[in-house]
Design a protein around this motif. Structure first.
Motif, mmCIF file in Angstrom:
data_model
loop_
_atom_site.group_PDB
_atom_site.id
_atom_site.type_symbol
_atom_site.label_atom_id
_atom_site.label_comp_id
_atom_site.label_asym_id
_atom_site.label_seq_id
_atom_site.Cartn_x
_atom_site.Cartn_y
_atom_site.Cartn_z
ATOM 1 N N ASN A 1 0.809 -1.229 0.000
ATOM 2 C CA ASN A 1 0.000 0.000 0.000
ATOM 3 C C ASN A 1 0.840 1.276 0.000
ATOM 4 O O ASN A 1 0.531 2.238 0.689
ATOM 5 C CB ASN A 1 -0.983 -0.003 1.172
ATOM 6 N N VAL A 2 1.880 1.259 -0.806
ATOM 7 C CA VAL A 2 2.727 2.434 -0.987
ATOM 8 C C VAL A 2 3.313 2.366 -2.389
ATOM 9 O O VAL A 2 3.616 1.284 -2.882
ATOM 10 C CB VAL A 2 3.847 2.503 0.081
ATOM 11 N N LYS A 3 3.406 3.502 -3.039
ATOM 12 C CA LYS A 3 4.003 3.585 -4.375
ATOM 13 C C LYS A 3 5.164 4.564 -4.292
ATOM 14 O O LYS A 3 5.030 5.736 -4.621
ATOM 15 C CB LYS A 3 2.967 4.038 -5.406
ATOM 16 N N PRO A 4 6.318 4.075 -3.814
ATOM 17 C CA PRO A 4 7.442 4.998 -3.631
ATOM 18 C C PRO A 4 8.032 5.472 -4.948
ATOM 19 O O PRO A 4 7.970 4.786 -5.963
ATOM 20 C CB PRO A 4 8.458 4.160 -2.857
ATOM 21 N N THR A 5 8.595 6.662 -4.916
ATOM 22 C CA THR A 5 9.392 7.162 -6.025
ATOM 23 C C THR A 5 10.790 6.590 -5.813
ATOM 24 O O THR A 5 11.399 6.790 -4.753
ATOM 25 C CB THR A 5 9.452 8.700 -6.005
ATOM 26 N N ILE A 6 11.282 5.868 -6.804
ATOM 27 C CA ILE A 6 12.549 5.160 -6.672
ATOM 28 C C ILE A 6 13.518 5.672 -7.719
ATOM 29 O O ILE A 6 13.179 5.761 -8.899
ATOM 30 C CB ILE A 6 12.321 3.642 -6.820
ATOM 31 N N SER A 7 14.744 6.029 -7.281
ATOM 32 C CA SER A 7 15.754 6.493 -8.227
ATOM 33 C C SER A 7 17.145 6.161 -7.699
ATOM 34 O O SER A 7 17.325 5.845 -6.528
ATOM 35 C CB SER A 7 15.624 8.002 -8.462
ATOM 36 N N GLY A 8 18.114 6.241 -8.612
ATOM 37 C CA GLY A 8 19.492 5.962 -8.236
ATOM 38 C C GLY A 8 19.717 4.489 -7.973
ATOM 39 O O GLY A 8 18.925 3.635 -8.324
#
Length: 108
Positions: A90-97
């Motif tokens: 129940n989370v849609k994190p912004t993922i980078s790097g």
């Protein structure tokens, strides 16, 4: 009956942290809480995890976490029974790097 937040936790930012054999290097465990979690970032977090589950982002279905960012995560598992893991609900994190372990698979 609708589930309404009874409080909030927001604008928390964790950056440039070295973890050494930590039980829960990155964790949000909101269940069964009704606290609204919003605008949280984990940036440049590296080191070792005592447990396989190095990243745990578990939010409630009624009050899902919002605006969670994971950038440049490099966590290794100290044990011998597999690689480190992410756990996301129940989370849609912004993922980078860089993402070690590989970024979470989102479950609704």
């Amino acid at each position: 009956m609708a589930c309404f937040p009874t409080g909030s936790a927001s604008d928390m930012h964790f950056e440039d942290i070295i973890m050494n054999n930590v039980g829960n290097p990155i964790i949000i465990d909101q269940i069964p809480s009704r606290i609204k979690i919003n605008n949280v970032s984990f940036i440049n977090i590296r080191g070792t995890s005592k447990f396989r589950e190095a990243v745990k982002l578990v939010c409630s279905k009624g009050v899902p976490c919002e605006k969670v960012e994971l950038r440049d995560i490099d966590l290794k598992y100290n044990g011998h029974d597999g690689s480190p893991t992410y756990h996301c609900i129940n989370v849609k994190p912004t993922i980078s790097g860089k993402q070690n372990p590989p970024a979470c698979t989102v479950k609704a």
